[in-house]
Structure formats: C-alpha cells, structure tokens
Design an enzyme around this catalytic site. Sequence first.
Site: not given
Length: 265
Positions: A7, A41
């Site tokens: 990620e 995120c």
Amino acid sequence: LAGVTLELGGKSPVIVDASADVDAAAERIVWGKFLNAGQTCIAPDHVWVHASKEEALLAGMKSALERFYGKTEEARRATPDFCRMVDDGAFKRVSRLLDESVAGGARVVAGGGVHAETRYIAPTVLADVTPESAVMDEEIFGPLLPVLRFESLDEVVTQVRAGGKPLAMYVFSHEEATVERLLKETSAGGTVVNNVVLHNVNPHLPFGGVGQSGLGAYHGEAGFKAFSHERAVVRQGRTAFTNLFFPPYRGKAQRLARLASKLFE
C-alpha cells in the site's frame, strides 16, 4: 520468492456531481476525512464538487464539523473525539501545507487553528483551492480538506488521471452514467459510490492499490490467495491424443497442427 502486497497511498479524490445528495455527502466526507485526524491511508484527500453544489457542500461540511467536534474552535480543540498529529514531523509538514495554501489564495471555511505544543491541527476545510495550491502537491495525511470546483466532468477525469492512480476514489452521484464513466475512465485501488472508506471494512472485497498506490490485494479470500500458491495439477487418463501432435510435422500431423492453431487463436 514470497508473496507481497504493497500500500503506497496517494491523493484519494472525492467527486460530488450536480445530482448528489449534498447533505449526505458533506456528512460522510467529513466523517471519513477526519477519522484519526486524516491520518489513514484511505482518507478522502480532496474534493471535486460541481460548481452548482459548491456553496451547499461547504455549508454542509461546516455544519457537520460543528455537530461532530463542537461549534467553536475551543470546543473542537477540547473534544476527546478528535486526535492529534502523530509526531512533530507530521505536524510541521501539514502546518506548512496549510500556511502555504492560504498564502496562495485558499480560503479557510472552517478550522485553520494550530497548536504546536500539543501537535493540534484543527479539522480544516479549504475552498478556492486550485490544482496548483500547495496542498495539492502531495498526499496530505492530515486534517486538511481542500475543495476544488468543476464545471465539466471532463475536467475531473483529466485531473484524476494526471494525479496518478489513487488508493481510493469516492463518487457521490445519482446519475448512473456519471458513475460508470468515472469507473471506466479512471483507475483506483478501490471505489465507493455515495459513501467513503466502507470498501476497507468489507472482508469479501479485495483491498489494495494499483500503480502508484501499490500492488496486490488482501482481505478475506483475496488475502489467502495473495499469500498462497494455487498449484496446477493435471492427471492424464489411459487414453491421450497428444501423440497426434508429435513430430515430424508433415502430412496429417501438419494439417492437425494447423487446425489446432486455429482453434486456439
């Protein structure tokens, strides 16, 4: 070699078109943006709103902030429901983005306060933001929410594609053609329509980035597959026809090879 997922974040956009339920959009965007003071995120990074809905959305966001965290700056700073920046480096970086953006012409609709000793940055909504504003240069990862207006969806598609492939994209629209166009003409790790962040909590959906925002996916079955190996096994029975394709490739064998190549085109 081991299986891996990555990620890498990115500037996850929100698009609010002229058909959207503005009150619902404002409330949901504020909730998703200011979770953990924007330090997630998949937080909405910035908002593209149709010009006809801009003022209503800004008013709705300001109202939602007051309901969630307090009506005054003092109340929002005192509430236990809003956290602080994780460290001094994060505080300084996001404070700099705020200062440079305001100096460049961005307008503070709500918030804007900072307190270095406690690493507090108020949940802040910024209007009159342009793609050239400082706050649009990098992933914010903090409690600043820039709002940019648009007239044509073409503009949004161009800007989203120019900004790389985000980890998440959020679309508020009740026009199916708009939703389908955005899904078709942009790329993102995940997308939610008429809400935010919910794709991350569904264990049946793969979660991960694409391109600049990462690679691979996990959660549920997707995670099991990402870190497992699907082993291909073929068991040959007593009768096989592979001998028809043994060389030399002349005569009948050549004709069969040509037929096979056509079948598998």
